[in-house]
Design an enzyme around this catalytic site. Structure first.
Site, mmCIF file in Angstrom:
data_model
loop_
_atom_site.group_PDB
_atom_site.id
_atom_site.type_symbol
_atom_site.label_atom_id
_atom_site.label_comp_id
_atom_site.label_asym_id
_atom_site.label_seq_id
_atom_site.Cartn_x
_atom_site.Cartn_y
_atom_site.Cartn_z
ATOM 1 N N HIS A 73 -6.356 -5.801 -2.108
ATOM 2 C CA HIS A 73 -5.397 -4.714 -1.908
ATOM 3 C C HIS A 73 -4.263 -5.297 -1.074
ATOM 4 O O HIS A 73 -4.422 -5.567 0.112
ATOM 5 C CB HIS A 73 -6.027 -3.532 -1.179
ATOM 6 C CG HIS A 73 -5.080 -2.391 -0.937
ATOM 7 N ND1 HIS A 73 -4.466 -1.703 -1.967
ATOM 8 C CD2 HIS A 73 -4.625 -1.823 0.211
ATOM 9 C CE1 HIS A 73 -3.688 -0.758 -1.463
ATOM 10 N NE2 HIS A 73 -3.761 -0.812 -0.145
ATOM 11 N N SER A 97 0.828 -1.201 0.000
ATOM 12 C CA SER A 97 0.000 0.000 0.000
ATOM 13 C C SER A 97 0.870 1.262 0.000
ATOM 14 O O SER A 97 1.668 1.466 -0.909
ATOM 15 C CB SER A 97 -0.953 -0.038 1.202
ATOM 16 O OG SER A 97 -1.963 0.928 1.084
ATOM 17 N N ASP A 123 -8.251 -2.668 -7.586
ATOM 18 C CA ASP A 123 -7.727 -2.529 -6.236
ATOM 19 C C ASP A 123 -8.846 -2.105 -5.280
ATOM 20 O O ASP A 123 -9.435 -1.039 -5.419
ATOM 21 C CB ASP A 123 -6.616 -1.481 -6.240
ATOM 22 C CG ASP A 123 -5.878 -1.375 -4.934
ATOM 23 O OD1 ASP A 123 -6.515 -1.011 -3.924
ATOM 24 O OD2 ASP A 123 -4.667 -1.655 -4.899
#
Length: 399
Positions: free
Chosen positions: A346, A184, A279
């Site tokens: 994600h 991330s 995502d």
């Protein structure tokens, strides 16, 4: 909003519980190490506390191989928050995302696991998790006054340099193989620091970069607001500049150069981008944040792609198209790889059970799981690992 019955939830939910239990049974808790002399170096978290990392020593054939993983956790400008940017950073410094005083041990799982069956390529490497506590992907160098008169420290770039310097002294300097990774905001940090990481080693060392879920788009929300509006607040407040590519800054502003689509153009190190073209975090927070639509028409869709209507899927496919267009710039780069699936994920390498690393829930592209694709790319067991999935719901391996 679409609803799901308890009977429909039972099988996949139980599978996730089982997989989580298996992963946790083999995951090892690794304690926090605080950076030596952090205050003297000005390398501190938002609240002024020393940053930290978790180090698990390698063994056997992996004694001279290193895997560095940068933790994520968004940035100091929460989308949909009533707080302004300073207030949001002030809030973060009272959490583990801004203070090492609130950090504890972490589990090493997924690609960080020391279980050979789960992680055959990297199980015995030296593995490091660097904790995220600056709110700008390890890239800022500034400070500001909090509302209570205290100082908020934006020292992500100093944290990066100081932690890497300390790890070099602890054996990273003699690495024969090395990977910089991150999830991330840590995935974006991987792209920001990839060239510096690669340059720290002699040419004969195989030093590569592996951003996971870090390819954020400058996409428009349902209300028509671009994500660059939010990134510009981070870039300006935290004085993000030194870490940005000079060739990009010669043509574009700092905010534009903070996006992955521009960063990858300047990266020299071999890099494999792992990301979903759908995502889940970006769909929930960039494309369809709560303030961008009225009522609950998007709530079910953005929490579970299976709840999306055909018209909503068309919108998501537009997001996917922008993602694919942005990432195509690396398709011809030698030594690079792509694992762009169409699953609603994600981050896919660690932090189980939310990631499907090397499990029955792992997506496959070109008959390879993400674990197999990464190993083949890093060790050059395959001529090319560049896979971009078709549109949802074409991939039956998506869980």
């Amino acid at each position: 909003m679409a609803t799901t019955t308890s009977s429909e939830l039972t099988a996949p939910f139980l599978l996730l519980l089982l997989l989580a239990a298996v992963a946790r049974s083999t995951a090892e808790l690794v304690n926090l190490t605080l950076l030596t002399g952090a205050q003297e170096k000005g390398a501190v978290c938002l609240d002024g506390s020393p940053p930290g990392y978790h180090l698990q020593r390698g063994f056997g054939s992996g004694r001279h191989s290193w895997f560095i993983h940068l933790k994520g956790g968004a940035w100091c400008n929460t989308i949909g928050s009533s707080r302004n940017t300073i207030e949001d950073c002030s809030y973060r410094k009272m959490t583990y995302l801004g203070s090492s005083t609130l950090m504890g041990a972490v589990e090493f799982d997924g690609i960080l696991s020391n279980d050979k069956q789960l992680n055959s390529d990297f199980y015995n490497w030296n593995k490091v998790v660097v904790r995220y506590c600056d709110g700008a992907s390890f890239s800022g160098d500034a400070e500001a006054q909090d509302t209570d008169g205290s100082t908020i420290y934006f020292r992500g770039l100093r944290i990066w340099n100081a932690v890497l310097d300390e790890l070099m002294e602890k054996g990273l300097a003699s690495a024969k193989q090395a990977i910089l990774s991150g999830c991330s905001a840590g995935g974006l940090a991987t792209l920001l620091h990839c060239n510096d990481f690669h340059a720290r080693f002699p040419k004969e060392v195989s030093a590569k970069c592996l951003p996971d879920g870090g390819f954020f788009l400058d996409a428009e929300s349902l209300a028509g607001e671009r994500y660059s509006t939010f990134f510009s607040e981070v870039v300006q407040l935290q004085n993000v500049s030194e870490v940005l590519p000079k060739d990009c800054l010669a043509k574009k502003n700092r905010t534009e150069c903070f996006f992955a689509a521009e960063l990858v153009k300047s990266i020299k190190a071999p890099t494999l981008i792992v990301n979903s073209a759908y995502d889940s975090w970006q769909i929930q927070n960039i494309l369809a944040p709560a303030e961008s639509y009225h009522g609950v028409s998007w709530s079910g869709c953005k929490s579970d792609i299976r709840n999306c209507s055909s018209s909503q899927i068309q919108v998501l496919n537009g997001f996917r198209k922008q993602f694919v267009d942005d990432v195509k710039v690396v398709k011809d780069k030698k030594g690079w790889g792509l694992f762009i699936d169409s699953c609603f994920y994600h981050c896919q390498l660690t932090e189980f059970p939310w990631s499907p690393w090397n499990s029955s829930a792992s997506p496959e592209l070109g008959n390879k799981t993400v674990a197999k694709a990464i190993g083949d790319w890093y060790f050059e067991r395959s001529q090319q690992v560049k896979q971009i999935d078709c549109e949802y719901p074409c991939n039956p391996s998506c869980s």
